[in-house]
Design a protein around this motif. Sequence first.
Motif: not given
Length: 77
Positions: A15-21
């Motif tokens: 449940k991680k977004s591209l931005t977060e990762l």
Amino acid sequence: MAIVINLDVMMARRKKSLTELAGEVDLTLANLSILKNGKAKAVRLSTLEAICKALDCQPGDILEYVPDETVNQSGRV
């Protein structure tokens, strides 16, 4: 290409977004997107290590070898 990138699958599981990762692994959004979409020609081991650490996974969870005849034009099985 016989190597399939399953980064999107692991991101969804965690449940991680591209931005977060991208922020966690210190990569630009554009470069991480290229990797996620299977367009990258290479990946640094330090980048792979950072992604595995951020997603709490093994490199084999992200990279998969698939014989060429079973991969379609988009790079997916």
